[in-house]
Scaffold this motif. Structure first.
Motif, short mmCIF file in Angstrom:
data_model
loop_
_atom_site.label_atom_id
_atom_site.label_comp_id
_atom_site.label_asym_id
_atom_site.label_seq_id
_atom_site.Cartn_x
_atom_site.Cartn_y
_atom_site.Cartn_z
N UNK A 104 0.85 -1.20 0.00
CA UNK A 104 0.00 0.00 0.00
C UNK A 104 0.88 1.24 0.00
N UNK A 105 0.70 2.09 -1.00
CA UNK A 105 1.49 3.32 -1.10
C UNK A 105 0.73 4.54 -0.60
N UNK A 106 -0.59 4.43 -0.53
CA UNK A 106 -1.43 5.51 -0.03
C UNK A 106 -2.63 4.89 0.66
N UNK A 107 -3.21 5.64 1.60
CA UNK A 107 -4.32 5.13 2.41
C UNK A 107 -5.48 6.10 2.32
N UNK A 108 -6.65 5.58 1.97
CA UNK A 108 -7.87 6.37 1.91
C UNK A 108 -8.67 6.12 3.19
N UNK A 109 -9.01 7.19 3.91
CA UNK A 109 -9.79 7.08 5.14
C UNK A 109 -11.26 7.35 4.83
N UNK A 110 -12.14 6.51 5.37
CA UNK A 110 -13.56 6.61 5.05
C UNK A 110 -14.44 6.45 6.28
N UNK A 111 -15.60 7.11 6.25
CA UNK A 111 -16.66 6.86 7.21
C UNK A 111 -17.64 5.86 6.60
N UNK A 112 -18.50 5.32 7.43
CA UNK A 112 -19.40 4.26 6.98
C UNK A 112 -20.56 4.74 6.12
N UNK A 113 -20.70 6.07 5.96
CA UNK A 113 -21.84 6.58 5.18
C UNK A 113 -21.42 7.37 3.94
N UNK A 114 -20.14 7.30 3.58
CA UNK A 114 -19.64 8.11 2.47
C UNK A 114 -19.39 7.26 1.23
N UNK A 115 -20.40 7.14 0.36
CA UNK A 115 -20.25 6.39 -0.89
C UNK A 115 -19.44 7.24 -1.86
N UNK A 166 -8.29 19.05 6.96
CA UNK A 166 -9.46 18.54 6.25
C UNK A 166 -10.07 17.45 7.12
N UNK A 167 -11.33 17.07 6.82
CA UNK A 167 -11.98 16.05 7.62
C UNK A 167 -11.42 14.67 7.27
N UNK A 168 -11.61 13.74 8.19
CA UNK A 168 -11.05 12.40 8.01
C UNK A 168 -11.61 11.70 6.78
N UNK A 169 -12.93 11.67 6.66
CA UNK A 169 -13.56 10.90 5.59
C UNK A 169 -13.19 11.46 4.22
N UNK A 170 -12.55 10.62 3.42
CA UNK A 170 -12.18 11.03 2.07
C UNK A 170 -10.73 11.46 1.93
N UNK A 171 -10.01 11.65 3.03
CA UNK A 171 -8.62 12.09 2.87
C UNK A 171 -7.75 10.92 2.40
N UNK A 172 -6.89 11.20 1.44
CA UNK A 172 -5.93 10.23 0.92
C UNK A 172 -4.55 10.63 1.43
#
Length: 328
Positions: A104-115, A166-172
């Motif tokens: 893994x070279x990059x990590x995407x952080x997501x919340x459970x409701x963000x399609x 920036x917010x957690x959800x969606x940050x790469x």
């Protein structure tokens, strides 16, 4: 002279070849998704992430004994960490980071409701590929219900801007940064993203937000209130969230006061606005105002009140008063 060849699947056109080449140069991405009593949207979020991610790791904060839809996901590319208690956002993320695959070279952080909309991950990954100084690339949170941006001024121009946080959800995030910088477990929920971004910027890395990439996301219950001819938009939270917003906001300001002595001023303005909007627009203000007040006090004293922790919460690194009062 022979006729020119028609493009075939084995002989792609030049633009297609260039596109494939650019995609091949994008960093390999693994998604980390945090969950707590997830609803049916979880499957759609995971499916959208797997369109461009090699793997999805779900850190499930749902307490043991409670059913969770995360356990029903059946795909070899999905790893579910059934924590058994609610460690909070920071604790769950730190556990998941330890399970990242080596490639893994990059990590995407997501919340459970963000399609994720199509193209979000390649769009963000291109920033990391094209500019080595960028450590975090993020989309722009979009309120799909009201069809408005959360960020003031985001719709005025299409560009990428440098941001302090920036917010957690969606940050790469670049892999080397997420390996070096732990998420703060003592903040439980709110301000975990801001504290992480501050630490990222201290390494010299940039944080950018792309206004051209929207991420549908829910930040509480956003309502519009009329004040004479004006329309005021207020995000409503439950009382326990107001407690943590106030507690962690004050804690964050105090932790950084030596390096940023003026940091108390914007935090005072932020919390002052929160008190005013709660007083004017919150129907259940008799519970919310004490939660805000207690949060400020506990932030100053660097402790936390068990009564404002959700069911099954067991956050590490927190000085909790009356821990025996925690449910679950």
């Amino acid at each position: 002279m022979s006729a020119p060849q028609e493009p075939t699947a084995e002989s792609p056109t030049e633009p297609a070849a260039e596109s494939q080449s650019r995609s091949a140069q994008l960093p390999a991405v693994t998604a980390i998704l945090t969950a707590y009593h997830p609803d049916e949207r979880l499957a759609a979020v995971v499916e959208s992430a797997l369109a461009d991610c090699a793997r999805v790791i779900i850190a499930d904060n749902t307490p043991a004994g409670s059913p969770s839809l995360a356990s029903k996901l059946d795909d070899p590319r999905i790893e579910v960490i059934a924590i058994g208690s609610n460690l909070g956002l920071g604790g769950a993320l730190n556990l998941a980071v330890k399970q990242l695959p080596q490639d893994a070279q990059a990590v995407l952080l997501l919340d459970q409701d963000s399609v994720l909309p199509e193209g979000l991950i390649p769009g963000l990954a291109a920033h990391l590929r094209d500019e080595p100084t960028i450590g975090v690339a993020a989309p722009t949170p979009w309120d799909a219900k009201h069809e408005k941006f959360y960020n003031v001024g985001a719709g005025l121009h299409d560009s990428t801007v440098d941001r302090e946080a920036v917010i957690t959800s969606g940050m790469l995030v670049r892999r080397e940064l997420i390996d070096r910088i732990p998420f703060r477990e003592d903040l439980f929920n709110d301000f975990v993203d801001i504290a992480f971004c501050v630490d990222v910027r201290r390494t010299g890395a940039r944080i950018v937000q792309d206004y051209r990439i929207k991420l549908p996301h829910s930040m509480g219950d956003r309502r519009e209130h009329k004040v004479g001819p004006l329309t005021v938009r207020v995000i409503h939270y439950p009382a326990w969230r107001h407690y943590w917003i106030a507690r962690n906001g004050m804690r964050f300001a105090m932790d950084n006061v030596r390096k940023h002595p003026l940091g108390f001023l914007p935090m005072a303005v932020f919390l002052g606005r929160k008190f005013v909007s709660t007083t004017l627009f919150e129907p259940d203000r008799r519970h919310h105002l004490p939660a805000l007040t207690r949060g400020v006090r506990d932030g100053v004293m660097n402790r936390a009140a068990a009564r404002y922790l959700p069911e099954g919460a067991n956050p590490p690194g927190l000085r909790i008063k009356n821990r025996s009062d925690i449910k679950g």
